[in-house]
Design a protein around this motif. Structure first.
Motif, PDB file in Angstrom:
ATOM      1  N   GLU A  99       0.820  -1.202   0.000  1.00 34.44           N
ATOM      2  CA  GLU A  99       0.000   0.000   0.000  1.00 34.44           C
ATOM      3  C   GLU A  99       0.857   1.257   0.000  1.00 34.44           C
ATOM      4  N   TRP A 100       1.972   1.232   0.714  1.00 33.08           N
ATOM      5  CA  TRP A 100       2.827   2.414   0.734  1.00 33.08           C
ATOM      6  C   TRP A 100       3.384   2.713  -0.654  1.00 33.08           C
ATOM      7  N   LEU A 101       3.986   1.719  -1.293  1.00 37.73           N
ATOM      8  CA  LEU A 101       4.624   1.961  -2.585  1.00 37.73           C
ATOM      9  C   LEU A 101       3.610   2.258  -3.682  1.00 37.73           C
ATOM     10  N   MET A 102       2.377   1.784  -3.524  1.00 40.66           N
ATOM     11  CA  MET A 102       1.337   2.134  -4.495  1.00 40.66           C
ATOM     12  C   MET A 102       0.799   3.532  -4.256  1.00 40.66           C
ATOM     13  N   HIS A 103       0.515   3.881  -2.996  1.00 40.18           N
ATOM     14  CA  HIS A 103      -0.239   5.099  -2.726  1.00 40.18           C
ATOM     15  C   HIS A 103       0.625   6.322  -2.437  1.00 40.18           C
ATOM     16  N   ALA A 104       1.872   6.168  -2.044  1.00 41.58           N
ATOM     17  CA  ALA A 104       2.714   7.355  -1.835  1.00 41.58           C
ATOM     18  C   ALA A 104       2.844   8.171  -3.119  1.00 41.58           C
ATOM     19  N   PRO A 105       3.155   7.557  -4.274  1.00 45.67           N
ATOM     20  CA  PRO A 105       3.196   8.358  -5.506  1.00 45.67           C
ATOM     21  C   PRO A 105       1.838   8.923  -5.893  1.00 45.67           C
ATOM     22  N   LEU A 106       0.761   8.179  -5.642  1.00 46.08           N
ATOM     23  CA  LEU A 106      -0.578   8.679  -5.953  1.00 46.08           C
ATOM     24  C   LEU A 106      -0.934   9.883  -5.086  1.00 46.08           C
ATOM     25  N   ALA A 107      -0.483   9.866  -3.830  1.00 51.79           N
ATOM     26  CA  ALA A 107      -0.740  11.003  -2.943  1.00 51.79           C
ATOM     27  C   ALA A 107      -0.045  12.255  -3.460  1.00 51.79           C
ATOM     28  N   VAL A 108       1.204  12.112  -3.867  1.00 51.48           N
ATOM     29  CA  VAL A 108       1.945  13.262  -4.407  1.00 51.48           C
ATOM     30  C   VAL A 108       1.283  13.748  -5.698  1.00 51.48           C
ATOM     31  N   LYS A 109       0.898  12.822  -6.552  1.00 54.28           N
ATOM     32  CA  LYS A 109       0.220  13.191  -7.801  1.00 54.28           C
ATOM     33  C   LYS A 109      -1.085  13.932  -7.521  1.00 54.28           C
ATOM     34  N   ALA A 110      -1.777  13.552  -6.436  1.00 57.82           N
ATOM     35  CA  ALA A 110      -3.050  14.195  -6.092  1.00 57.82           C
ATOM     36  C   ALA A 110      -2.873  15.545  -5.417  1.00 57.82           C
ATOM     37  N   GLY A 111      -1.635  15.889  -5.027  1.00 62.23           N
ATOM     38  CA  GLY A 111      -1.381  17.207  -4.467  1.00 62.23           C
ATOM     39  C   GLY A 111      -0.788  17.261  -3.079  1.00 62.23           C
ATOM     40  N   VAL A 112      -0.568  16.093  -2.450  1.00 64.21           N
ATOM     41  CA  VAL A 112       0.122  16.080  -1.153  1.00 64.21           C
ATOM     42  C   VAL A 112       1.594  16.361  -1.406  1.00 64.21           C
ATOM     43  N   SER A 113       2.216  17.161  -0.574  1.00 64.96           N
ATOM     44  CA  SER A 113       3.619  17.498  -0.813  1.00 64.96           C
ATOM     45  C   SER A 113       4.517  16.279  -0.628  1.00 64.96           C
ATOM     46  N   ALA A 114       5.556  16.211  -1.454  1.00 67.88           N
ATOM     47  CA  ALA A 114       6.522  15.115  -1.334  1.00 67.88           C
ATOM     48  C   ALA A 114       7.189  15.137   0.036  1.00 67.88           C
ATOM     49  N   ALA A 115       7.386  16.337   0.594  1.00 65.79           N
ATOM     50  CA  ALA A 115       8.007  16.446   1.919  1.00 65.79           C
ATOM     51  C   ALA A 115       7.115  15.823   2.984  1.00 65.79           C
ATOM     52  N   ALA A 116       5.804  15.988   2.854  1.00 63.86           N
ATOM     53  CA  ALA A 116       4.878  15.397   3.824  1.00 63.86           C
ATOM     54  C   ALA A 116       4.912  13.874   3.748  1.00 63.86           C
ATOM     55  N   ILE A 117       4.965  13.344   2.543  1.00 65.24           N
ATOM     56  CA  ILE A 117       5.016  11.892   2.373  1.00 65.24           C
ATOM     57  C   ILE A 117       6.332  11.335   2.898  1.00 65.24           C
ATOM     58  N   GLU A 118       7.420  12.028   2.666  1.00 70.42           N
ATOM     59  CA  GLU A 118       8.710  11.556   3.173  1.00 70.42           C
ATOM     60  C   GLU A 118       8.746  11.601   4.694  1.00 70.42           C
ATOM     61  N   ALA A 119       8.152  12.636   5.290  1.00 67.44           N
ATOM     62  CA  ALA A 119       8.089  12.704   6.746  1.00 67.44           C
ATOM     63  C   ALA A 119       7.330  11.499   7.299  1.00 67.44           C
ATOM     64  N   LEU A 120       6.201  11.178   6.689  1.00 64.28           N
ATOM     65  CA  LEU A 120       5.460   9.991   7.113  1.00 64.28           C
ATOM     66  C   LEU A 120       6.321   8.746   7.003  1.00 64.28           C
ATOM     67  N   ARG A 121       7.009   8.622   5.885  1.00 62.69           N
ATOM     68  CA  ARG A 121       7.793   7.406   5.634  1.00 62.69           C
ATOM     69  C   ARG A 121       8.821   7.154   6.728  1.00 62.69           C
ATOM     70  N   VAL A 122       9.453   8.209   7.210  1.00 64.53           N
ATOM     71  CA  VAL A 122      10.503   8.041   8.215  1.00 64.53           C
ATOM     72  C   VAL A 122       9.955   8.114   9.641  1.00 64.53           C
ATOM     73  N   GLY A 123       8.636   8.239   9.783  1.00 65.17           N
ATOM     74  CA  GLY A 123       8.030   8.191  11.103  1.00 65.17           C
ATOM     75  C   GLY A 123       7.850   9.523  11.791  1.00 65.17           C
ATOM     76  N   ALA A 124       7.970  10.620  11.048  1.00 61.98           N
ATOM     77  CA  ALA A 124       7.798  11.949  11.632  1.00 61.98           C
ATOM     78  C   ALA A 124       6.425  12.509  11.284  1.00 61.98           C
TER      79      ALA A 124
END
Length: 204
Positions: A99-124
């Motif tokens: 789910e992460w590898l499928m939806h992280a790029p979709l979230a960025v494409k939909a308008g979520v900032s890449a920085a926000a997704i990276e923060a989530l990924r590392v647990g922040a």
């Protein structure tokens, strides 16, 4: 099964690693399994992958889960940006690669900032979010940690999403935790060709 050298795409870290419930051979499928697989191929998903690989072991359950997921992913009143962001929050909470590898790029494409997704990924906790994303993060975070929602969090969510949106956001978080648990148990890996930084493989 993906190449064993690609540990970033694996789900689970038991050794020796194996995908526990891969796609059954066509010759081994029952008629209900073939019918369920064909319905997925003919529908908006266009294939059998992710949680539907283990769910093929229970074709009737697969059908019901698929219908709920189709509504939440493709028809919900929530904006795609909020849906994808909430899906990433759930995937990060249960450390699910697929789910992460499928939806992280979709979230960025939909308008979520890449920085926000990276923060989530590392647990922040992501910083500087738009108000509606912040409300979704608060609601999802409280659901996942306290199994409910405080009055301030609930009020903010209703303000941004309405009561129907809160119901659908809550259900979406639960849905993606559920299918992630299933893939965690089945060691369902990310799709072949998935790109991006994976999550630590957990649980065993």
């Amino acid at each position: 099964m993906p190449d064993d050298s690609n540990t970033a795409s694996r789900q689970g870290s038991a050794q020796p690693w194996r995908e526990r419930m891969p796609l059954p051979a066509d010759s081994a499928m029952t008629p209900p399994q073939r019918e369920a697989a064909q319905a997925l191929i003919a529908g908006p998903r266009k294939g059998v992958y992710g949680p539907f690989l283990p769910l093929l072991r229970s074709p009737q359950l697969l059908d019901r889960v698929a219908k709920v997921g189709e509504y939440l992913r493709f028809e919900s009143v929530l904006d795609a940006r909020i849906r994808e962001f909430a899906t990433c929050i759930a995937a990060r909470h249960v450390s699910n690669q697929f789910e992460w590898l499928m939806h992280a790029p979709l979230a960025v494409k939909a308008g979520v900032s890449a920085a926000a997704i990276e923060a989530l990924r590392v647990g922040a906790r992501p910083k500087g979010l738009p108000a509606d994303e912040d409300a979704a993060l608060d609601l999802a975070g409280e659901l996942l940690t306290t199994h409910g929602a405080s009055e301030p969090t609930y009020a903010a969510a209703v303000m941004h999403f309405g009561e129907q949106g809160v119901v659908e956001l809550t259900t979406l978080v639960g849905y993606f935790v559920m299918v992630s648990w299933l893939m965690n148990v089945a060691h369902t890996p990310a799709q072949a060709g998935a790109s991006g930084e994976g999550l630590p493989a957990f649980p065993l």
